[in-house]
Design a protein around this motif. Structure first.
Motif, PDB file in Angstrom:
ATOM      1  N   PRO A 170       0.825  -1.220   0.000  1.00 12.53           N
ATOM      2  CA  PRO A 170       0.000   0.000   0.000  1.00 12.53           C
ATOM      3  C   PRO A 170       0.856   1.266   0.000  1.00 12.53           C
ATOM      4  O   PRO A 170       0.473   2.277  -0.600  1.00 12.53           O
ATOM      5  N   ALA A 171       2.032   1.218   0.651  1.00 12.38           N
ATOM      6  CA  ALA A 171       2.866   2.420   0.726  1.00 12.38           C
ATOM      7  C   ALA A 171       3.334   2.847  -0.662  1.00 12.38           C
ATOM      8  O   ALA A 171       3.433   4.035  -0.951  1.00 12.38           O
ATOM      9  N   VAL A 185       9.190   4.278   5.601  1.00 10.80           N
ATOM     10  CA  VAL A 185       7.750   4.213   5.406  1.00 10.80           C
ATOM     11  C   VAL A 185       7.065   4.523   6.737  1.00 10.80           C
ATOM     12  O   VAL A 185       7.517   4.066   7.779  1.00 10.80           O
ATOM     13  N   THR A 186       5.997   5.312   6.685  1.00 11.67           N
ATOM     14  CA  THR A 186       5.242   5.638   7.900  1.00 11.67           C
ATOM     15  C   THR A 186       4.362   4.458   8.295  1.00 11.67           C
ATOM     16  O   THR A 186       3.486   4.049   7.524  1.00 11.67           O
ATOM     17  N   ALA A 210       0.362  -1.040  10.282  1.00 11.12           N
ATOM     18  CA  ALA A 210      -0.172  -0.806   8.945  1.00 11.12           C
ATOM     19  C   ALA A 210       0.406   0.497   8.390  1.00 11.12           C
ATOM     20  O   ALA A 210       0.825   1.379   9.144  1.00 11.12           O
ATOM     21  N   PHE A 211       0.426   0.592   7.069  1.00 13.50           N
ATOM     22  CA  PHE A 211       0.894   1.808   6.430  1.00 13.50           C
ATOM     23  C   PHE A 211      -0.021   2.961   6.816  1.00 13.50           C
ATOM     24  O   PHE A 211      -1.235   2.851   6.768  1.00 13.50           O
ATOM     25  N   ALA A 212       0.581   4.097   7.197  1.00 15.59           N
ATOM     26  CA  ALA A 212      -0.238   5.220   7.663  1.00 15.59           C
ATOM     27  C   ALA A 212       0.191   6.526   7.000  1.00 15.59           C
ATOM     28  O   ALA A 212      -0.046   7.608   7.528  1.00 15.59           O
ATOM     29  N   GLY A 213       0.840   6.432   5.842  1.00 20.98           N
ATOM     30  CA  GLY A 213       1.290   7.634   5.156  1.00 20.98           C
ATOM     31  C   GLY A 213       0.361   8.013   4.024  1.00 20.98           C
ATOM     32  O   GLY A 213      -0.750   7.492   3.905  1.00 20.98           O
ATOM     33  N   VAL A 251      11.257  -3.360   6.544  1.00 24.43           N
ATOM     34  CA  VAL A 251      10.646  -2.083   6.196  1.00 24.43           C
ATOM     35  C   VAL A 251      11.460  -1.046   6.966  1.00 24.43           C
ATOM     36  O   VAL A 251      11.411  -1.021   8.189  1.00 24.43           O
ATOM     37  N   PRO A 252      12.265  -0.244   6.266  1.00 22.90           N
ATOM     38  CA  PRO A 252      13.241   0.585   6.949  1.00 22.90           C
ATOM     39  C   PRO A 252      12.659   1.379   8.120  1.00 22.90           C
ATOM     40  O   PRO A 252      11.628   2.040   7.981  1.00 22.90           O
TER      41      PRO A 252
END
Lengths: 473, 341
Positions: free
Chosen positions: B81-82, B141-142, B147-150, B289-290
């Motif tokens: 998703p990111a 990545v936020t 979960a992705f939040a960006g 995931v960095p």
């Protein structure tokens, strides 16, 4: 939860997988057909089989390419659009999908290169082995993807972890979930039927123009043999699958048959207009008692209706009901086409009946329609669940924004419209030329020019002078 | 004895992605170089140099994606998703590139130029998209609650545009190196010329990306012993072989181009990629995931990892075996104009 992103993600998945499924449905059958043709050629040394092999190999190369590229999309969409589902199901779904890649995709992709470009580089037996490995790969792929899908349809062999993820408690039970054997058989038979309808249709089309064309006569007979055996078999397997749905997914069964009330001796609605709003059929044409008999084998059996399920748990009825009827209707037509063809074979040959040739040509794409209808029955019929009874589709979606999904969906529609209509056109052009004219002559041994492009290049009157390399193709 | 399953799997996935980058890298490179070819016949030959193997090469990407889902689902569920938009761009570009192999042979007066352009454009855009994902990945990545939040454009920055340019140049180098290996005559000469230019671009962009990475991401600089307060010589010395390997690759490719070698330009390009890849691995380990998820946090349950390990122990040697066999079968120069002997 972004409702529109959910709806668009569902549309996008439905769109991309509906296009994708067309190609495996065709190439699974075609790879096996090619293996049979090459085997027959090696065994009998009759040129007719070699010509047919080389012709259908060109069609295979085009279709397989489209299947590969549309398939890569699927392996990423689980994450881009269904990440919550992926996290929850990965302990079980992950290995099943990984096995498909490891056991099938590499095998198909690597030996396809040998099939298309290795005609003069390897001996005939090794080339035949490559064809068989590709065919085996397509079936292996079907095995794992149907296993994964069947587990989503009826999860088995799992336990719920503390964080809500589902992990395997019994791998054999998860891989061979209850509906898997029937559904795999149903899918593989569907692929074989789809391919034989295309082979029969393309051959009949040529025979309408030239009733003596030897390769098309042979291919039509082979196709009729397949209709006659596989179409009735498919009816039996499909019926078993249907009876299992009644046990495992009663809400789907109720939608398929547009049963609203739970009652004994359900009538069979041949046609109806089911309406979720009024929770009934607006009109119906029914045969009393037959509905229970079809779904359970007994006319007096009690079969659940949709009203037994909370409104939120009911699948869309209209689409499922009609998709099922399209699928079964076409299946019955296929059985008829097979029986008719067999009769004609004993009466001087099917190519002598122009009516039969027209009907067979018309039925050429019927397999694709039936496969997509069947897929709608299976996948829309299990809604609102993505993992049946455990996770709702709405809870599986990724945290993506509506703008991003609209953009990708629009782009997919555009790209697919171009790619698949042009691909379809190229395949139809091959069909129009037929096995005799499609430029198949392989060069004699020792010629510098060899079949890599002879198997794939399209001869074109306009280019013959301009490009001498095309000329000898 | 108990196996460290997550460690084994992070290694396997890393190797699969590395193989993808190297193998499809030269396929995509051929596509990137397509517009520079002298004639359609040269383009036919260029395509013939990869036609029997591209599909197998692309399968490593499917293994990369499918393997990430299977082995590190938490990472898969964040990364996809990111990078939604660049991944969709990559998929569509790969569709155009992939069907062009067959469609180009069937196209006539309008079709053939169209699919030639689709092959070149698809290859170029796929490389750009992969470079954008790489840049966005290095930026981090936020992630909130796993979960992705960006936002949908978090990956877009001057830095990711720089990495995208680097990936395009790198693939062009691999493609030119492969072409030098697989072609003869005038096209071979063109390949050498393209390899030289790509090499200059790769050297410049690799330097720029490395520098930018150290400046933009202090965490990575610290990892390499170049952070504040001063230079940590011991730390730097341990990591120094990686950039030296990259320089050796550049030198090898340069030497090969200068000498007109048939194999060294590709081999040198591959070494450059290897060093860049190792550099990334060293910079991020143990993150998948960095700065958000380590490989242990993202790992799938042991029952899944161990079942797949059994599968891979049986299947991977077979895959590598027949892949090598197919490359061996199609060894030697690609036939001019696309025919096969």
């Amino acid at each position: 939860m972004d409702f529109d992103a959910l709806l668009l993600s569902r549309l996008q998945f439905a769109f991309t997988i509906a296009f994708h499924i067309i190609f495996p449905a065709f190439t699974i059958g075609l790879a096996s057909y090619l293996a049979v043709l090459e085997g027959l050629w090696l065994y009998t040394r009759r040129e007719v089989f070699k010509t047919l092999y080389l012709f259908w190999l060109k069609v295979f190369a085009l279709s397989f390419g489209m299947g590969v590229v549309s398939g890569v999309v699927m392996s990423y969409e689980f994450g881009t659009n269904w990440s919550a589902f992926s996290v929850k199901a990965a302990p079980i779904m992950g290995p099943l999908l990984a096995f498909e890649v490891l056991a099938a995709f590499f095998l198909e992709a690597s030996f396809l290169g040998v099939m298309l470009f290795g005609w003069k580089k390897v001996g005939p037996k090794l080339h035949f082995a490559a064809t068989c490995l590709v065919a085996f790969g397509t079936l292996t792929s079907a095995f794992w993807i149907i296993s994964a899908n069947s587990w989503m349809q009826h999860p088995a062999g799992y336990m719920v972890l503390a964080d809500g993820r589902l992990a395997a408690s019994d791998w054999m039970a998860a891989i061979f979930s209850p509906s898997f054997p029937n559904r795999l058989a149903h899918m593989v038979l569907a692929a074989y039927l789809t391919t034989s309808l295309v082979v029969g249709g393309a051959s009949a089309w040529i025979l309408l123009k030239d009733p003596t064309q030897p390769e098309s006569k042979m291919a039509l007979r082979m196709a009729i043999g397949m209709f006659a055996i596989v179409a009735p078999l498919q009816l039996v397997v499909g019926d078993l699958s249907g009876k299992q749905v009644e046990q495992l997914q009663p809400a789907k069964l109720a939608a398929i048959e547009a049963f609203w009330e739970t009652r004994p001796a359900q009538p069979f609605h041949a046609v109806a207009w089911p309406d979720r709003k009024i929770e009934a059929n607006r009109w119906e044409l029914s045969i009393p008692g037959l509905g229970s008999w079809i779904t359970t084998g007994r006319t007096d059996a009690v079969v659940k209706g949709l009203k037994d399920f909370p409104k939120a748990d009911r699948p869309p009825v209209f689409l499922v009901f009609w998709a099922f009827r399209v699928m079964v209707g076409l299946g019955v037509a296929m059985i008829g086409l097979g029986a008719w063809g067999v009769v004609l074979m004993f009466r001087g040959g099917p190519e002598r009946s122009r009516l039969y040739l027209r009907a067979t040509t018309l039925m050429g794409p019927a397999g694709f329609v039936a496969v997509i209808s069947g897929w709608i029955v299976a996948e829309v019929g299990r809604q609102p669940w993505v993992i049946y009874g455990i996770m709702r589709t709405a809870d599986g979606v990724s945290p993506v924004k509506v703008g991003a999904v609209s953009a990708s969906l629009l782009a997919f529609m555009l790209v697919y419209a171009v790619v698949f209509s042009v691909g379809g056109l190229y395949i139809l052009r091959l069909f129009a030329a037929g096995p005799a004219l499609a430029g198949l002559q392989e060069p004699a041994p020792g010629l510098a020019r060899a079949p890599g492009s002879a198997l794939s290049a399209a001869p074109d009157e306009g280019e013959l002078e301009a490009d001498p390399r095309e000329g000898d193709a | 004895m108990s196996l460290d399953l997550p460690l084994i799997w992070v290694t396997l996935i890393a190797v699969a992605v590395m193989l993808y980058v190297l193998l499809d890298g030269f396929d995509l490179g051929i596509g990137i170089l397509f517009p520079f070819a002298r004639s359609d016949e040269d383009r036919d030959t260029m395509m013939a140099a990869i036609a029997p193997v591209w599909d197998g090469n692309e399968t490593w990407l499917v293994l990369g994606g499918g393997g990430l889902l299977a082995a590190f689902p938490a990472a898969y569920a964040v990364v996809m998703p990111a990078f939604y938009l660049p991944i969709m761009l990559m998929l569509m570009a790969l569709i155009l590139r992939g069907v062009a192999f067959e469609f180009r042979l069937h196209g006539r007066k309008r079709g053939k130029p169209f699919w030639t352009a689709a092959f070149a454009g698809g290859s170029f855009l796929a490389a750009i998209a992969q470079g954008l994902v790489l840049g966005g990945f290095i930026q981090g990545v936020t992630v909130r609650n796993g979960a992705f939040a960006g936002g949908p454009f978090d990956w877009l920055s001057p830095y990711s545009i720089l990495t995208a340019a680097g990936v395009v140049a790198g693939y062009a180098l691999l493609g030119a190196g492969w072409l030098v290996w697989k072609s003869e005559g005038e096209l071979h000469g063109d390949g050498l010329r393209w390899a030289r230019r790509a090499l200059v671009a790769v050297a410049a962009l690799l330097g720029a990306v490395s520098l930018a990475t150290l400046i933009v991401h202090p965490q990575i600089a610290a990892r390499w012993g170049l952070g504040h307060p001063g230079v940590d010589i011991a730390r730097l010395a341990v990591h120094l072989p990686i950039p030296l390997l990259g320089l050796a690759g550049l030198a090898l490719a340069g030497w090969g181009v200068w000498k007109g070698s048939h194999r060294l330009p590709f081999a040198g390009g591959a070494v450059v990629f290897l060093s860049g890849y190792l550099g990334l691995a060293v910079s991020f380990f143990p993150y998948v995931v960095p700065y958000a998820l380590t490989f242990r946090q993202a790992a799938n349950v042991d029952s899944a990892l161990s079942l797949m390990l059994i599968g891979i122990v049986i299947l991977l040697p077979a895959i590598l075996g027949y892949t090598v066999w197919v490359y061996w079968l199609f060894r030697g120069k690609a036939p001019a104009g696309g025919g096969y002997h």
